[in-house]
Scaffold this motif. Structure first.
Motif, PDB file in Angstrom:
ATOM      1  N   SER A   9       5.971  -3.226   2.037  1.00  0.00           N
ATOM      2  CA  SER A   9       4.707  -3.013   1.342  1.00  0.00           C
ATOM      3  C   SER A   9       3.558  -2.814   2.336  1.00  0.00           C
ATOM      4  O   SER A   9       2.704  -1.937   2.150  1.00  0.00           O
ATOM      5  N   ASP A  10       3.548  -3.605   3.396  1.00  0.00           N
ATOM      6  CA  ASP A  10       2.521  -3.449   4.441  1.00  0.00           C
ATOM      7  C   ASP A  10       2.640  -2.086   5.118  1.00  0.00           C
ATOM      8  O   ASP A  10       1.631  -1.436   5.409  1.00  0.00           O
ATOM      9  N   ASP A  20       1.183   0.472   2.831  1.00  0.00           N
ATOM     10  CA  ASP A  20      -0.278   0.388   2.835  1.00  0.00           C
ATOM     11  C   ASP A  20      -0.855   1.085   4.066  1.00  0.00           C
ATOM     12  O   ASP A  20      -1.824   1.845   3.961  1.00  0.00           O
ATOM     13  N   ASP A  53      -0.339   4.944   3.664  1.00  0.00           N
ATOM     14  CA  ASP A  53      -1.278   5.517   2.700  1.00  0.00           C
ATOM     15  C   ASP A  53      -2.692   5.583   3.270  1.00  0.00           C
ATOM     16  O   ASP A  53      -3.402   6.580   3.093  1.00  0.00           O
ATOM     17  N   ARG A  54      -3.108   4.539   3.966  1.00  0.00           N
ATOM     18  CA  ARG A  54      -4.444   4.519   4.568  1.00  0.00           C
ATOM     19  C   ARG A  54      -4.586   5.621   5.617  1.00  0.00           C
ATOM     20  O   ARG A  54      -5.591   6.334   5.660  1.00  0.00           O
TER      21      ARG A  54
END
Length: 84
Positions: free
Chosen positions: A42-43, A46, A49-50
């Protein structure tokens, strides 16, 4: 802090496929996958995506939606020159 950091070189479509697989696993993981592993994935998503959102607009606008490189931008030794 991440336990392991790897560096790799991917084609755009390879990275897109890998990230799609990561998304799939994080959304539908079987119960035997440790929560710590899911959190790391998940990290990773993230961060990905960023960084994709931070790409210059010219890169995002010129990239084909299906992840393949636009053939008109490929340059090969056999390609005709457009500069005279």
């Amino acid at each position: 802090m991440r336990a392991t950091v790897l560096r790799g070189t991917f084609q755009v479509y390879e990275l897109a496929a890998l990230m799609a697989a990561v998304r799939y696993v994080t959304k539908s993981a079987p119960p035997e996958i440790p929560p710590e592993s899911l959190q790391q994935l998940s990290d990773l998503l993230d961060d990905y995506d960023r960084q994709v959102r931070a790409l210059p607009a010219t890169h995002a606008a010129s990239a084909p939606r299906d992840g393949r490189q636009d053939p008109s931008t490929q340059h090969t030794p056999d390609s005709p020159s457009t500069h005279g």
